[in-house]
Design a protein around this motif. Structure first.
Motif, PDB file in Angstrom:
ATOM      1  N   LEU A  79       0.866  -1.170   0.000  1.00 44.65           N
ATOM      2  CA  LEU A  79       0.000   0.000   0.000  1.00 44.65           C
ATOM      3  C   LEU A  79       0.905   1.223   0.000  1.00 44.65           C
ATOM      4  CD1 LEU A  79      -2.933   1.134   0.337  1.00 44.65           C
ATOM      5  CD2 LEU A  79      -2.449   1.235   2.762  1.00 44.65           C
ATOM      6  N   PRO A  80       1.073   1.869  -1.164  1.00 44.21           N
ATOM      7  CA  PRO A  80       1.975   3.026  -1.196  1.00 44.21           C
ATOM      8  C   PRO A  80       1.407   4.195  -0.410  1.00 44.21           C
ATOM      9  CG  PRO A  80       1.497   2.227  -3.427  1.00 44.21           C
ATOM     10  CD  PRO A  80       0.522   1.579  -2.497  1.00 44.21           C
ATOM     11  N   GLU A  81       2.294   5.126  -0.065  1.00 44.53           N
ATOM     12  CA  GLU A  81       1.893   6.333   0.640  1.00 44.53           C
ATOM     13  C   GLU A  81       0.803   7.056  -0.156  1.00 44.53           C
ATOM     14  OE1 GLU A  81       5.152   8.965   0.871  1.00 44.53           O
ATOM     15  OE2 GLU A  81       4.479   9.934   2.699  1.00 44.53           O
ATOM     16  N   SER A  82      -0.185   7.559   0.523  1.00 41.83           N
ATOM     17  CA  SER A  82      -1.287   8.333  -0.053  1.00 41.83           C
ATOM     18  C   SER A  82      -2.142   7.545  -1.048  1.00 41.83           C
ATOM     19  CB  SER A  82      -0.800   9.634  -0.707  1.00 41.83           C
ATOM     20  OG  SER A  82      -0.174   9.375  -1.936  1.00 41.83           O
ATOM     21  N   THR A  83      -2.000   6.219  -1.032  1.00 37.90           N
ATOM     22  CA  THR A  83      -2.921   5.313  -1.716  1.00 37.90           C
ATOM     23  C   THR A  83      -3.291   5.724  -3.136  1.00 37.90           C
ATOM     24  OG1 THR A  83      -3.931   5.188   0.450  1.00 37.90           O
ATOM     25  CG2 THR A  83      -4.960   3.883  -1.263  1.00 37.90           C
ATOM     26  N   PRO A  84      -2.356   5.655  -4.073  1.00 43.49           N
ATOM     27  CA  PRO A  84      -2.729   5.958  -5.454  1.00 43.49           C
ATOM     28  C   PRO A  84      -3.634   4.879  -6.034  1.00 43.49           C
ATOM     29  CG  PRO A  84      -0.483   5.119  -5.359  1.00 43.49           C
ATOM     30  CD  PRO A  84      -0.945   5.270  -3.939  1.00 43.49           C
ATOM     31  N   LEU A  85      -4.710   5.327  -6.698  1.00 41.53           N
ATOM     32  CA  LEU A  85      -5.660   4.390  -7.316  1.00 41.53           C
ATOM     33  C   LEU A  85      -6.143   5.023  -8.616  1.00 41.53           C
ATOM     34  CD1 LEU A  85      -7.880   3.657  -4.175  1.00 41.53           C
ATOM     35  CD2 LEU A  85      -6.286   2.051  -5.194  1.00 41.53           C
ATOM     36  N   TYR A 137     -12.627   4.824   2.655  1.00 41.86           N
ATOM     37  CA  TYR A 137     -12.915   3.751   1.723  1.00 41.86           C
ATOM     38  C   TYR A 137     -11.783   3.558   0.721  1.00 41.86           C
ATOM     39  CZ  TYR A 137     -17.612   2.286   2.995  1.00 41.86           C
ATOM     40  OH  TYR A 137     -18.672   1.723   3.636  1.00 41.86           O
ATOM     41  N   ARG A 138     -11.209   4.678   0.274  1.00 43.76           N
ATOM     42  CA  ARG A 138     -10.077   4.553  -0.665  1.00 43.76           C
ATOM     43  C   ARG A 138      -8.955   3.747  -0.032  1.00 43.76           C
ATOM     44  NH1 ARG A 138      -8.739   8.531  -4.666  1.00 43.76           N
ATOM     45  NH2 ARG A 138      -6.655   8.131  -3.925  1.00 43.76           N
ATOM     46  N   GLN A 139      -8.702   4.051   1.265  1.00 46.22           N
ATOM     47  CA  GLN A 139      -7.651   3.349   1.984  1.00 46.22           C
ATOM     48  C   GLN A 139      -7.963   1.856   2.038  1.00 46.22           C
ATOM     49  OE1 GLN A 139      -5.574   5.592   2.623  1.00 46.22           O
ATOM     50  NE2 GLN A 139      -4.036   4.710   3.967  1.00 46.22           N
ATOM     51  N   ARG A 140      -9.253   1.543   2.230  1.00 45.85           N
ATOM     52  CA  ARG A 140      -9.629   0.133   2.302  1.00 45.85           C
ATOM     53  C   ARG A 140      -9.521  -0.544   0.952  1.00 45.85           C
ATOM     54  NH1 ARG A 140     -15.099  -0.277   5.568  1.00 45.85           N
ATOM     55  NH2 ARG A 140     -15.047   1.897   6.200  1.00 45.85           N
ATOM     56  N   GLN A 145      -6.632  -4.315  -2.368  1.00 45.77           N
ATOM     57  CA  GLN A 145      -5.748  -4.574  -3.508  1.00 45.77           C
ATOM     58  C   GLN A 145      -4.467  -5.269  -3.047  1.00 45.77           C
ATOM     59  OE1 GLN A 145      -2.083  -3.673  -4.816  1.00 45.77           O
ATOM     60  NE2 GLN A 145      -2.926  -1.840  -3.885  1.00 45.77           N
ATOM     61  N   ALA A 146      -3.948  -4.845  -1.885  1.00 49.17           N
ATOM     62  CA  ALA A 146      -2.700  -5.420  -1.388  1.00 49.17           C
ATOM     63  C   ALA A 146      -2.897  -6.843  -0.866  1.00 49.17           C
ATOM     64  CB  ALA A 146      -2.124  -4.534  -0.286  1.00 49.17           C
ATOM     65  N   LEU A 147      -4.151  -7.199  -0.561  1.00 47.65           N
ATOM     66  CA  LEU A 147      -4.420  -8.506   0.052  1.00 47.65           C
ATOM     67  C   LEU A 147      -4.903  -9.552  -0.941  1.00 47.65           C
ATOM     68  CD1 LEU A 147      -6.353  -7.275   3.211  1.00 47.65           C
ATOM     69  CD2 LEU A 147      -4.055  -8.237   3.131  1.00 47.65           C
ATOM     70  N   LEU A 148      -5.234  -9.116  -2.153  1.00 44.54           N
ATOM     71  CA  LEU A 148      -5.902  -9.994  -3.129  1.00 44.54           C
ATOM     72  C   LEU A 148      -5.200 -11.329  -3.323  1.00 44.54           C
ATOM     73  CD1 LEU A 148      -7.085  -7.883  -6.165  1.00 44.54           C
ATOM     74  CD2 LEU A 148      -8.410  -9.535  -4.876  1.00 44.54           C
ATOM     75  N   LEU A 156       3.011  -1.505   4.320  1.00 45.92           N
ATOM     76  CA  LEU A 156       1.969  -0.482   4.338  1.00 45.92           C
ATOM     77  C   LEU A 156       2.592   0.861   4.711  1.00 45.92           C
ATOM     78  CD1 LEU A 156      -0.595  -2.575   6.453  1.00 45.92           C
ATOM     79  CD2 LEU A 156      -0.336  -2.552   3.962  1.00 45.92           C
ATOM     80  N   ASP A 157       2.525   1.801   3.785  1.00 44.49           N
ATOM     81  CA  ASP A 157       3.130   3.109   4.032  1.00 44.49           C
ATOM     82  C   ASP A 157       2.064   4.070   4.537  1.00 44.49           C
ATOM     83  OD1 ASP A 157       4.921   5.127   4.181  1.00 44.49           O
ATOM     84  OD2 ASP A 157       5.518   5.093   2.070  1.00 44.49           O
ATOM     85  N   GLU A 158       2.111   4.360   5.814  1.00 47.59           N
ATOM     86  CA  GLU A 158       1.143   5.234   6.481  1.00 47.59           C
ATOM     87  C   GLU A 158      -0.295   4.857   6.178  1.00 47.59           C
ATOM     88  OE1 GLU A 158       2.078   9.302   6.255  1.00 47.59           O
ATOM     89  OE2 GLU A 158       4.194   8.972   6.658  1.00 47.59           O
ATOM     90  N   PRO A 159      -0.701   3.666   6.587  1.00 45.82           N
ATOM     91  CA  PRO A 159      -2.044   3.196   6.250  1.00 45.82           C
ATOM     92  C   PRO A 159      -3.154   3.993   6.929  1.00 45.82           C
ATOM     93  CG  PRO A 159      -0.982   1.679   7.756  1.00 45.82           C
ATOM     94  CD  PRO A 159       0.057   2.665   7.353  1.00 45.82           C
ATOM     95  N   THR A 160      -2.851   4.749   7.976  1.00 46.78           N
ATOM     96  CA  THR A 160      -3.934   5.464   8.661  1.00 46.78           C
ATOM     97  C   THR A 160      -3.850   6.972   8.501  1.00 46.78           C
ATOM     98  OG1 THR A 160      -2.649   5.437  10.684  1.00 46.78           O
ATOM     99  CG2 THR A 160      -4.276   3.695  10.420  1.00 46.78           C
ATOM    100  N   SER A 161      -2.939   7.460   7.651  1.00 42.44           N
ATOM    101  CA  SER A 161      -2.829   8.915   7.546  1.00 42.44           C
ATOM    102  C   SER A 161      -4.045   9.471   6.816  1.00 42.44           C
ATOM    103  CB  SER A 161      -1.546   9.297   6.806  1.00 42.44           C
ATOM    104  OG  SER A 161      -1.711   9.155   5.423  1.00 42.44           O
ATOM    105  N   GLY A 162      -4.537  10.594   7.288  1.00 41.24           N
ATOM    106  CA  GLY A 162      -5.665  11.244   6.642  1.00 41.24           C
ATOM    107  C   GLY A 162      -7.014  10.657   6.989  1.00 41.24           C
ATOM    108  N   LEU A 163      -7.063   9.732   7.926  1.00 36.94           N
ATOM    109  CA  LEU A 163      -8.352   9.134   8.289  1.00 36.94           C
ATOM    110  C   LEU A 163      -8.899   9.789   9.561  1.00 36.94           C
ATOM    111  CD1 LEU A 163      -7.605   5.342   7.739  1.00 36.94           C
ATOM    112  CD2 LEU A 163      -8.521   7.005   6.134  1.00 36.94           C
TER     113      LEU A 163
END
Lengths: 308, 241
Positions: A79-85, A137-140, A145-148, A156-163
């Motif tokens: 999971l990259p920082e800031s969750t690019p999707l 939701y984006r974070q999830r 995606q990382a768990l598929l 996981l790079d800062e999985p809880t930032s911005g939440l």
């Protein structure tokens, strides 16, 4: 599972990593701490094969990051920082794509999708566009995606930032559940989070690892002396208590209504509380308060990452 | 290769989920029809059942629309940060490049096929020589693919789509004019054949006459392969930043 040796990386004249080495065993959940720009993200990008180190190397699940990048990437959920999707894609389309690109055959993809959608509680948003989703939701989706491909290792790079606080609790719970069976390296700024989710902490500062241990051992290992605050009702307590084994120094803080407040400098490994209590009882004093102040992870972090 | 198809499918879906594909198709068809019928030397004035004019403008039309298609291919991934996801999937850089190229090529090929009704219409008006039509479409596909390969490579060098568009346009203008008569007339004598062979339009004209020479085919495939390879190399190289 992860072995990092002498990683060095410069961005032009800026030193990002300077000889970083550590090992992470199977099933460990490791918190990666450090101020912004300390080298957390760079380390993670090297482990996931996105960046090349200038010097040093890393092994993930027995494969060299430099020589067998594809084998390494198969073992990792990232999971990259800031969750690019892809904002314009629907959540179900996106996850299906991520599964396909990871080589999960069409037959197995449905099952894999159902599993991660359940784990990340995405049922309600599958038909929505990723760009419409809230940060949580984006974070999830990023985590899903990382768990598929059910990887043994999660980075996981800062999985809880911005939440928001509720979302943080949810993601933290999810990580804690995942940590029962997976090896996890997660970076964060939030120190209480580390105490809750990680059994081990790495602190990085200016491209070097400056601390490595359990949250408690790091906090306790700061100095061999801690502080004990004692309030007793009884006369001459300061003199008596300075004779108790383990007490190095007694500093009276004042007397009030016959209650004497004291600050004791004590050896951190001695059971001083019991000795103080016994001494008080033997003289008929009443112990009103006894509190040991331990260094917190915050203290450790601040001390290690502010000095040059 | 299977991974490339997965990536190509996602890319195509992105084209059709956004207005890009539709705008591309409509603009291309409208412009090509407009120039075909109403150009100074247009279809009605020539008075012959021929598609020659269409294939004369095709290289220049593609020259402007293809950069619009390729400019976002990498620049957008880099801006949105999704490039990092893409490059940490277990796929080789070349597979990603091939996937993106295939998707963009599918759109260009579709556009060219959509110009077939024009040919049927012309054929209804008089005896149409189908050789140059088939040759022109094949040549257009190869030319379009060459533009795509170049444009994609340029897109991989920047995160700004406008910069990608302009640099691609300038680069392609170079490749379609390097073998033109005014340039050749001023070039040193020894260099002229080489420059002419490098020109993308020269080879197109040869194929559009309805004669498929393997050397022209080989030229296009080499050109495409070269820039796709550079694209993959640029991705690998960027990891050393």
């Amino acid at each position: 599972m992860i072995r990092v040796q002498g990683l060095t990386k410069h961005y032009g004249p800026v030193v990002a990593l300077e000889g970083v080495s550590f090992e992470i065993g199977r099933g460990e959940v490791v918190g990666f701490l450090g101020p912004n720009g300390a080298g957390k993200t760079t380390t993670m990008k090297i482990l996931t094969g996105y960046l090349h180190p200038d010097r040093g190397g890393a092994e993930v699940a027995g494969h060299s990051v430099l020589r067998e990048p594809l084998s390494v990437k198969r073992q990792i959920g990232y999971l990259p920082e800031s969750t690019p999707l892809y904002a314009e894609m629907r959540v179900d389309h996106y996850l299906d794509f991520a599964g396909a690109v990871r080589g999960i055959a069409a037959a197995g993809r449905k099952g894999a999708l159902d599993r991660v959608v359940g784990a990340c509680a995405l049922e309600g948003v599958m038909k929505k566009q990723v760009g419409e989703l809230s940060r949580g939701y984006r974070q999830r989706v990023g985590l899903a995606q990382a768990l598929l491909h059910d990887p043994p290792i999660l980075i996981l790079d800062e999985p809880t930032s911005g939440l928001d606080p509720n979302q943080i609790v949810e993601i933290r719970g999810l990580i804690a559940r995942l940590g029962r069976e997976k090896t996890i390296l997660l970076s964060t700024h939030i120190l209480p989070e580390v105490r809750e989710t990680c059994r081990r902490v790495l602190i990085i500062h200016r491209g070097r690892i400056v601390a490595d241990g359990t949250p408690d051992s790091l906090a306790a290992g700061q100095r061999d002396e801690t502080t004990l605050y004692v309030t007793v009702r009884g006369a001459g307590a300061a003199g008596v208590l300075s004779g108790v084994p383990g007490v190095r120094r007694v500093e009276p803080l004042g007397t009030e209504d016959g209650r004497e407040r004291l600050r004791l400098r004590v050896a951190s490994d001695a059971p001083v509380e019991e000795a103080v209590f016994d001494a008080a009882v033997a003289r008929g004093w009443k112990v009103l308060e006894m509190r040991r102040e331990t260094a917190t992870l915050e203290d450790v972090f601040r001390r290690l990452t502010t000095e040059s | 290769m299977a991974r490339s198809l997965v990536l190509a499918r996602r890319e195509l879906r992105a084209y059709f989920d956004s207005p890009i594909a539709y705008i591309f198709l409509v603009v291309f068809l409208a412009l090509s029809s407009y120039f075909f019928f109403f150009q100074i030397q247009g279809f009605f004035l020539v008075g012959q059942a021929t598609m020659r004019i269409y294939f004369e403008i095709l290289p220049y039309l593609l020259l402007f629309v293809v950069p619009a298609l390729t400019m976002r291919l990498w620049a957008e991934e880099r801006r949105a940060g999704t490039e990092e996801l893409l490059l940490t999937f277990p796929v080789r850089p070349f597979e990603i490049v091939a996937g993106k190229f295939l998707a963009a090529f599918a759109l260009v090929a579709l556009t060219l096929l959509l110009s077939l009704p024009l040919a049927f219409q012309v054929a209804a008006l008089g005896p149409l020589d189908w050789g140059p039509v088939v040759g022109g479409l094949l040549g257009g596909a190869l030319l379009g693919a060459s533009y795509l390969a170049f444009g994609m490579f340029v897109s991989s060098l920047t995160r700004n789509q406008i910069v990608a568009f302009i640099l691609t346009l300038v680069g392609l203008l170079f490749f379609v004019s390097v073998g033109s008569t005014p340039v050749l007339a001023r070039a040193p004598a020894g260099l002229a054949p080489f420059l002419e062979a490098l020109d993308l339009e020269t080879h197109f004209k040869a194929i559009a006459r309805g004669v498929l020479d393997l050397r022209d085919l080989f030229f296009y495939l080499t050109f495409i392969g070269f820039f796709l390879y550079l694209n993959a190399a640029a991705l690998a190289w960027r990891r050393w930043r």
